[in-house]
Motif scaffolding. Structure first.
Motif, mmCIF file in Angstrom:
data_model
loop_
_atom_site.group_PDB
_atom_site.id
_atom_site.type_symbol
_atom_site.label_atom_id
_atom_site.label_comp_id
_atom_site.label_asym_id
_atom_site.label_seq_id
_atom_site.Cartn_x
_atom_site.Cartn_y
_atom_site.Cartn_z
ATOM 1 N N TYR A 97 0.790 -0.993 0.060
ATOM 2 C CA TYR A 97 0.114 0.058 0.040
ATOM 3 C C TYR A 97 0.834 1.300 0.020
ATOM 4 O O TYR A 97 0.577 2.160 -0.756
ATOM 5 C CB TYR A 97 -0.974 0.058 1.200
ATOM 6 C CG TYR A 97 -1.966 1.264 1.042
ATOM 7 C CD1 TYR A 97 -3.308 0.866 0.457
ATOM 8 C CD2 TYR A 97 -1.652 2.305 1.662
ATOM 9 C CE1 TYR A 97 -4.071 1.941 0.453
ATOM 10 C CE2 TYR A 97 -2.371 3.437 1.643
ATOM 11 C CZ TYR A 97 -3.857 3.226 0.979
ATOM 12 O OH TYR A 97 -4.618 4.300 0.865
ATOM 13 N N VAL B 133 -10.264 -5.965 9.862
ATOM 14 C CA VAL B 133 -10.063 -6.212 8.582
ATOM 15 C C VAL B 133 -9.647 -7.798 8.752
ATOM 16 O O VAL B 133 -8.368 -7.925 9.606
ATOM 17 C CB VAL B 133 -8.991 -5.407 7.818
ATOM 18 C CG1 VAL B 133 -8.720 -5.997 6.597
ATOM 19 C CG2 VAL B 133 -9.411 -4.000 7.611
ATOM 20 N N ASP C 146 -5.056 0.674 3.968
ATOM 21 C CA ASP C 146 -6.133 1.576 3.230
ATOM 22 C C ASP C 146 -7.306 2.053 4.221
ATOM 23 O O ASP C 146 -7.689 3.266 3.997
ATOM 24 C CB ASP C 146 -6.665 0.754 2.196
ATOM 25 C CG ASP C 146 -7.766 1.479 1.349
ATOM 26 O OD1 ASP C 146 -7.466 2.634 0.721
ATOM 27 O OD2 ASP C 146 -9.155 0.947 1.276
ATOM 28 N N ALA C 147 -7.708 1.276 4.978
ATOM 29 C CA ALA C 147 -8.940 1.556 5.880
ATOM 30 C C ALA C 147 -8.470 2.644 6.914
ATOM 31 O O ALA C 147 -9.217 3.871 7.020
ATOM 32 C CB ALA C 147 -9.338 0.487 6.858
ATOM 33 N N THR D 149 -4.092 -9.210 1.250
ATOM 34 C CA THR D 149 -5.193 -8.510 1.189
ATOM 35 C C THR D 149 -5.488 -7.910 2.553
ATOM 36 O O THR D 149 -5.930 -6.488 2.540
ATOM 37 C CB THR D 149 -6.197 -9.322 0.281
ATOM 38 O OG1 THR D 149 -6.084 -9.997 -0.643
ATOM 39 C CG2 THR D 149 -7.671 -8.427 0.368
ATOM 40 N N ILE E 78 -14.341 -5.485 7.482
ATOM 41 C CA ILE E 78 -13.772 -5.581 6.031
ATOM 42 C C ILE E 78 -13.558 -6.968 5.790
ATOM 43 O O ILE E 78 -12.376 -7.431 6.265
ATOM 44 C CB ILE E 78 -13.038 -4.658 5.770
ATOM 45 C CG1 ILE E 78 -13.491 -3.278 6.079
ATOM 46 C CG2 ILE E 78 -12.459 -4.782 4.251
ATOM 47 C CD1 ILE E 78 -12.386 -2.095 6.042
ATOM 48 N N ALA F 140 -11.637 -10.051 4.160
ATOM 49 C CA ALA F 140 -10.763 -10.430 3.083
ATOM 50 C C ALA F 140 -10.930 -11.629 2.335
ATOM 51 O O ALA F 140 -10.276 -11.988 1.257
ATOM 52 C CB ALA F 140 -9.431 -10.462 3.622
ATOM 53 N N TYR G 152 -2.984 -4.862 2.955
ATOM 54 C CA TYR G 152 -3.169 -3.762 2.083
ATOM 55 C C TYR G 152 -4.437 -3.128 2.683
ATOM 56 O O TYR G 152 -4.436 -1.934 3.036
ATOM 57 C CB TYR G 152 -3.342 -4.326 0.943
ATOM 58 C CG TYR G 152 -3.408 -3.491 -0.384
ATOM 59 C CD1 TYR G 152 -2.058 -3.176 -1.182
ATOM 60 C CD2 TYR G 152 -4.319 -2.481 -0.631
ATOM 61 C CE1 TYR G 152 -1.843 -2.144 -2.086
ATOM 62 C CE2 TYR G 152 -4.228 -1.556 -1.639
ATOM 63 C CZ TYR G 152 -2.981 -1.484 -2.287
ATOM 64 O OH TYR G 152 -3.020 -0.563 -3.225
ATOM 65 N N ASN G 153 -5.483 -3.798 2.885
ATOM 66 C CA ASN G 153 -7.009 -2.996 3.170
ATOM 67 C C ASN G 153 -6.801 -2.578 4.428
ATOM 68 O O ASN G 153 -7.675 -1.629 4.726
ATOM 69 C CB ASN G 153 -8.098 -4.314 2.755
ATOM 70 C CG ASN G 153 -8.416 -4.653 1.680
ATOM 71 O OD1 ASN G 153 -7.714 -4.079 0.700
ATOM 72 N ND2 ASN G 153 -8.936 -5.564 1.286
#
Length: 321
Positions: free
Chosen positions: A52, A128, A281-282, A274, A296, A298, A277-278
């Motif tokens: 990210y 996540v 991002d969050a 994932t 969230i 994955a 990364y997420n």
């Protein structure tokens, strides 16, 4: 006059767009504190979090983790240090002890996102990860189906579990049990073996299972792939366990190789890359004022001998990017 008004309107739009670009390009320092960085699975979470940062040069991602999943004090020191660091804008945390971490982050105003393991605290904006219970159920059901195909009449399942009391471990256990029982099997709760998520302890657990069940057991499920592979190796050569289904969790490279070699039988795959990364991002989206979803997902799947090579190729790409 009209021309001047039009020019003024255009300039206003340009200024707004310029401000928006500046705002979106604001630098952020994100602290990512994981359970450990000393395993292949967590390596994918690390790779995802760092990816990210590569994709967003204005986001500076600092990743760290304890030396093992029982190094509680070490992780707590990391969290305490970063919570008091004024240069950090937001946090991603995979807690070793969720209740303890919930107390440590109490009152923190900067955005916090949990990854892999949920933290029940109002300061945490989102979790996540994998729906561990639903993913475990998926794996348990597939393992029971395969055990039937392999000729087992009594579909008994014993788990070699991770750290006792860990919420992720408990969720996977509930899922495994539900999946096995949905296919008519029996999950032996009174014979759970705890191995603290470590392969060497899983070997001792497997040896104890074989001593207690010389007739063999249809399914041995484990809280991670390292333990499932260790159990499969410990049982190699034992005729009563030649058709046992060894089910792991994580779907890492070594598990894919083990499955292709006919050792570990299958694995529930969670997407560590994932997740990493997420999660970052969050935090960034929260810093930009966005309201996050509480969970969230994955995603998860089951890797088998038929799909292990494709999974292996994908994992190699993650670490080589």
């Amino acid at each position: 006059m009209k021309t001047k008004k039009l020019l003024a309107a255009v300039l206003s739009v340009v200024m707004v767009l310029s401000l928006a670009v500046c705002a979106s390009a604001k630098d952020y320092n994100i602290s990512v504190i994981l359970k450990t960085t000393a395993s292949e699975y967590w390596g994918y979470v690390v790779a995802g979090a760092r990816a990210y940062g590569k994709d967003h040069p204005n986001v500076h991602v600092q990743v760290k983790g304890a030396t093992s999943e029982t190094a509680y004090d070490e992780q707590q020191n990391m969290i305490e240090t970063d919570m008091n660091n004024s240069d950090i804008d937001g946090y991603v945390i995979a807690p070793l002890q969720a209740d303890m971490v919930a107390n440590m982050i109490s009152g923190q105003k900067k955005p916090i996102v949990a990854v892999d393991t949920a933290i029940e605290a109002p300061e945490v904006l989102s979790f996540v990860g994998t729906g561990n219970e639903s993913a475990g159920k998926l794996g348990g059901a597939e393992a029971a189906k395969l055990a039937k195909q392999r000729g087992w009449e009594k579909i008994y399942c014993i788990e070699i579990a991770g750290v006792q009391g860990d919420s992720t471990n408990e969720a996977r256990m509930r899922g495994y049990a539900a999946g096995v029982e949905s296919e008519g099997g029996t999950f032996l709760f009174n014979e759970i073996q705890y191995a603290n998520a470590e392969a060497n302890q899983a070997v001792a657990c497997m040896e104890a299972i074989m001593q207690n069940h010389p007739e063999g057991i249809a399914i041995i499920c484990a809280n991670n792939d390292d333990m499932a592979m260790a159990a499969a190796r410990a049982a190699a050569g034992n005729e009563a366990y030649k058709n046992t289904v060894f089910l792991g969790f994580d779907g890492i490279q070594s598990a894919c190789n083990s499955i292709l070699a006919g050792e570990e039988t299958m694995s529930v795959c969670q997407e560590g890359y994932t997740m990493g990364y997420n999660a970052v991002d969050a935090v960034v989206r929260a810093l930009q004022g966005e309201k996050l979803q509480p969970f969230i997902d994955a995603g998860a799947s089951v890797v088998s001998p038929a799909t292990a090579q494709a999974r292996l190729d994908q994992l190699k790409r993650y670490l080589n990017d």
